[in-house]
Motif scaffolding. Structure first.
Motif, PDB file in Angstrom:
ATOM      1  N   SER A  46      10.530 -18.681  -7.630  1.00  0.00           N
ATOM      2  CA  SER A  46       9.809 -18.931  -6.405  1.00  0.00           C
ATOM      3  C   SER A  46       8.551 -18.559  -6.785  1.00  0.00           C
ATOM      4  CB  SER A  46      10.267 -18.270  -5.242  1.00  0.00           C
ATOM      5  OG  SER A  46      11.377 -18.596  -4.716  1.00  0.00           O
ATOM      6  N   LEU A  47       8.622 -17.494  -7.382  1.00  0.00           N
ATOM      7  CA  LEU A  47       7.155 -16.772  -7.973  1.00  0.00           C
ATOM      8  C   LEU A  47       6.436 -17.901  -9.045  1.00  0.00           C
ATOM      9  CD1 LEU A  47       5.060 -14.517  -7.961  1.00  0.00           C
ATOM     10  CD2 LEU A  47       6.521 -13.642 -10.039  1.00  0.00           C
ATOM     11  N   GLU A  48       7.232 -18.474  -9.859  1.00  0.00           N
ATOM     12  CA  GLU A  48       6.682 -19.557 -10.550  1.00  0.00           C
ATOM     13  C   GLU A  48       6.322 -20.642 -10.090  1.00  0.00           C
ATOM     14  OE1 GLU A  48       9.874 -20.328 -13.467  1.00  0.00           O
ATOM     15  OE2 GLU A  48       9.776 -18.268 -14.499  1.00  0.00           O
ATOM     16  N   LEU A  49       6.931 -21.094  -9.060  1.00  0.00           N
ATOM     17  CA  LEU A  49       6.480 -22.397  -8.180  1.00  0.00           C
ATOM     18  C   LEU A  49       5.125 -22.244  -7.563  1.00  0.00           C
ATOM     19  CD1 LEU A  49       9.945 -23.346  -6.806  1.00  0.00           C
ATOM     20  CD2 LEU A  49       8.811 -24.607  -8.584  1.00  0.00           C
ATOM     21  N   LEU A  50       4.952 -20.726  -6.856  1.00  0.00           N
ATOM     22  CA  LEU A  50       3.735 -20.414  -6.138  1.00  0.00           C
ATOM     23  C   LEU A  50       2.678 -20.461  -7.216  1.00  0.00           C
ATOM     24  CD1 LEU A  50       5.153 -17.760  -3.586  1.00  0.00           C
ATOM     25  CD2 LEU A  50       4.553 -19.987  -3.174  1.00  0.00           C
ATOM     26  N   GLU A  51       2.929 -19.865  -8.525  1.00  0.00           N
ATOM     27  CA  GLU A  51       1.846 -19.825  -9.191  1.00  0.00           C
ATOM     28  C   GLU A  51       1.445 -21.249  -9.854  1.00  0.00           C
ATOM     29  OE1 GLU A  51       3.113 -17.383 -12.389  1.00  0.00           O
ATOM     30  OE2 GLU A  51       2.815 -15.487 -11.655  1.00  0.00           O
ATOM     31  N   ALA A  52       2.339 -22.002 -10.006  1.00  0.00           N
ATOM     32  CA  ALA A  52       2.230 -23.542 -10.352  1.00  0.00           C
ATOM     33  C   ALA A  52       1.547 -24.059  -9.261  1.00  0.00           C
ATOM     34  CB  ALA A  52       3.443 -24.084 -10.393  1.00  0.00           C
ATOM     35  N   ALA A  53       1.669 -23.923  -7.973  1.00  0.00           N
ATOM     36  CA  ALA A  53       1.012 -24.424  -6.849  1.00  0.00           C
ATOM     37  C   ALA A  53      -0.357 -24.007  -6.692  1.00  0.00           C
ATOM     38  CB  ALA A  53       2.036 -24.258  -5.580  1.00  0.00           C
ATOM     39  N   GLU A  54      -0.471 -22.664  -7.015  1.00  0.00           N
ATOM     40  CA  GLU A  54      -1.895 -22.187  -7.165  1.00  0.00           C
ATOM     41  C   GLU A  54      -2.643 -22.881  -7.910  1.00  0.00           C
ATOM     42  OE1 GLU A  54      -3.999 -17.824  -7.486  1.00  0.00           O
ATOM     43  OE2 GLU A  54      -1.808 -18.122  -7.697  1.00  0.00           O
ATOM     44  N   ARG A  55      -2.098 -23.004  -9.066  1.00  0.00           N
ATOM     45  CA  ARG A  55      -3.074 -23.521 -10.351  1.00  0.00           C
ATOM     46  C   ARG A  55      -3.164 -25.204  -9.815  1.00  0.00           C
ATOM     47  NH1 ARG A  55       0.743 -20.861 -13.614  1.00  0.00           N
ATOM     48  NH2 ARG A  55       2.244 -22.801 -13.956  1.00  0.00           N
ATOM     49  N   VAL A  56      -2.076 -25.922  -9.210  1.00  0.00           N
ATOM     50  CA  VAL A  56      -2.454 -27.178  -8.881  1.00  0.00           C
ATOM     51  C   VAL A  56      -3.428 -27.142  -7.847  1.00  0.00           C
ATOM     52  CG1 VAL A  56      -1.292 -29.193  -7.718  1.00  0.00           C
ATOM     53  CG2 VAL A  56      -0.230 -28.137  -9.628  1.00  0.00           C
ATOM     54  N   GLN A  57      -3.458 -26.419  -6.456  1.00  0.00           N
ATOM     55  CA  GLN A  57      -4.312 -26.292  -5.652  1.00  0.00           C
ATOM     56  C   GLN A  57      -5.824 -26.163  -6.227  1.00  0.00           C
ATOM     57  OE1 GLN A  57      -3.211 -23.863  -2.514  1.00  0.00           O
ATOM     58  NE2 GLN A  57      -4.542 -25.046  -0.973  1.00  0.00           N
ATOM     59  N   SER A  58      -5.595 -25.244  -6.909  1.00  0.00           N
ATOM     60  CA  SER A  58      -6.912 -24.633  -7.751  1.00  0.00           C
ATOM     61  C   SER A  58      -7.670 -25.865  -8.456  1.00  0.00           C
ATOM     62  CB  SER A  58      -6.999 -23.610  -8.555  1.00  0.00           C
ATOM     63  OG  SER A  58      -8.230 -23.236  -9.013  1.00  0.00           O
ATOM     64  N   LYS A  59      -6.975 -26.633  -9.051  1.00  0.00           N
ATOM     65  CA  LYS A  59      -7.221 -27.842 -10.147  1.00  0.00           C
ATOM     66  C   LYS A  59      -7.579 -28.650  -8.962  1.00  0.00           C
ATOM     67  CE  LYS A  59      -6.078 -30.828 -13.549  1.00  0.00           C
ATOM     68  NZ  LYS A  59      -4.886 -31.268 -14.733  1.00  0.00           N
ATOM     69  N   ASN A  60      -6.978 -28.937  -7.812  1.00  0.00           N
ATOM     70  CA  ASN A  60      -7.256 -30.095  -6.720  1.00  0.00           C
ATOM     71  C   ASN A  60      -8.682 -29.762  -6.110  1.00  0.00           C
ATOM     72  OD1 ASN A  60      -4.919 -31.705  -7.354  1.00  0.00           O
ATOM     73  ND2 ASN A  60      -4.033 -30.589  -5.679  1.00  0.00           N
ATOM     74  N   ARG A  61      -8.944 -28.457  -5.797  1.00  0.00           N
ATOM     75  CA  ARG A  61     -10.102 -28.167  -5.458  1.00  0.00           C
ATOM     76  C   ARG A  61     -11.363 -28.245  -6.281  1.00  0.00           C
ATOM     77  NH1 ARG A  61     -10.561 -25.294  -0.827  1.00  0.00           N
ATOM     78  NH2 ARG A  61      -8.683 -24.825   0.388  1.00  0.00           N
ATOM     79  N   TYR A  62     -10.878 -27.998  -7.682  1.00  0.00           N
ATOM     80  CA  TYR A  62     -11.883 -28.260  -8.527  1.00  0.00           C
ATOM     81  C   TYR A  62     -12.291 -29.758  -8.630  1.00  0.00           C
ATOM     82  CZ  TYR A  62     -14.296 -28.683 -13.291  1.00  0.00           C
ATOM     83  OH  TYR A  62     -15.070 -28.877 -14.207  1.00  0.00           O
ATOM     84  N   LEU A  63     -11.302 -30.644  -8.791  1.00  0.00           N
ATOM     85  CA  LEU A  63     -11.443 -32.196  -8.859  1.00  0.00           C
ATOM     86  C   LEU A  63     -12.207 -32.490  -7.694  1.00  0.00           C
ATOM     87  CD1 LEU A  63      -8.172 -33.128 -10.447  1.00  0.00           C
ATOM     88  CD2 LEU A  63     -10.259 -32.980 -11.510  1.00  0.00           C
TER      89      LEU A  63
END
Length: 306
Positions: A46-63
């Motif tokens: 779950s922690l890894e998924l949350l970290e991945a989700a955080e990275r994806v969301q951060s990347k989405n915000r950047y994009l």
């Protein structure tokens, strides 16, 4: 759920994972449990998924921010392009308007020039001329001179008769009243007759002058229409020919009559431009009519091709 909530949950899960790891170490020493290992694996997952989700969301915000930036730049470029296009269209419209105004002014000046040329040609046909450039010579034995001479002779004759009648009157006055009364009527009749003769002579002279001027003008007009050249006498034995198709008022040919009756072309600014025609028709063919015809055809072709 926004980024701050995800970070809080992630921190809580990390703390809980550390607590589970510390609480499970004694149990592993005393009694290992497969269920607690699975639970820890699930939390790590779950922690890894949350970290991945955080990275994806951060990347989405950047994009998303990058996309908004590019959209703003594109809008700015489009607005600048529209502004430059509007300015270019405005300048083009002003230039087109200026060209149209200049074209209308050119047409107006050309119409005025044509009107002035038509008026000048009409005046030339009516016999008008420029006294600065043209000198009019009169023949010694022309109808007008002959009429003046005849009138002068009649006037001299009438003067002689009047003088004779005056002498007769004086003689009658000295001869007596009877003779005076008898010849008074004859003297009066003679005076009336002389007056009528003088009036008739003056009227005939005036008519001759009018007829002569009319015939001269008619002759000039016919020559101008048939030959296409207006002929003027500039000085003695020199004749200027101006074509009806001349492009400029000063485009004329000047001929001089020699002592043997031959005609020689004098140099003018216009004749300098006709070198080939002069060499062919005057020097080689020795034909002035052919030369004048060639000049007429050349000037006519210039006007019809314009």
């Amino acid at each position: 759920m926004d980024l701050e909530d995800d970070t809080t949950v992630l921190t809580t899960l990390k703390s809980f994972n550390s607590f589970i790891s510390r609480s499970e170490n004694p149990q592993r020493l005393s009694e290992p449990s497969a269920g607690s290992g699975n639970l820890q694996s699930q939390y790590k997952r779950s922690l890894e998924l949350l970290e991945a989700a955080e990275r994806v969301q951060s990347k989405n915000r950047y994009l998303q921010l990058d996309q908004e930036k590019k959209q703003m730049e594109l809008s700015h470029k489009r607005a600048r392009f529209e502004l430059e296009k509007a300015a270019s269209d405005s300048a083009r419209d002003l230039e087109v308007q200026k060209i149209e105004d200049l074209e209308r002014e050119r047409q107006r000046l050309e119409e005025q020039n044509n009107i002035l040329e038509m008026r000048l040609e009409r005046h030339n046909l009516q016999g008008d001329y420029d006294p600065v450039k043209t000198r009019v010579l009169h023949f010694k034995m022309n109808p007008t001179a002959a009429a003046k001479q005849e009138r002068q002779q009649e006037v001299d004759t009438l003067r002689d008769e009047v003088a004779h009648l005056r002498e007769l009157v004086r003689s009658l006055q000295g001869g007596g009243a009877a003779v005076h009364s008898q010849d008074d009527s004859s003297i009066h009749a003679a005076s009336l007759n002389l007056r009528k003769q003088m009036e008739s002579s003056e009227l005939r002279n005036q008519r001759l002058k009018e007829v002569f001027q009319k015939k001269i003008q008619e002759f000039r007009t016919v020559c101008y229409v048939l030959t296409g050249y207006q002929m003027d006498i500039t000085t003695e034995n020199q004749y200027r020919l101006t074509s009806v198709y001349a492009e400029h008022m000063d485009d004329s040919l000047l001929f001089k009559k020699g002592s043997n009756g031959s005609m020689q072309l004098m140099e003018t600014e216009f004749s300098k431009t006709l070198g080939e025609m002069v060499a062919l028709h005057l020097h080689h063919q020795k034909s002035i009519p052919a030369f004048l015809s060639a000049v007429t055809l050349d000037l006519f072709s210039r006007q019809t091709t314009i």
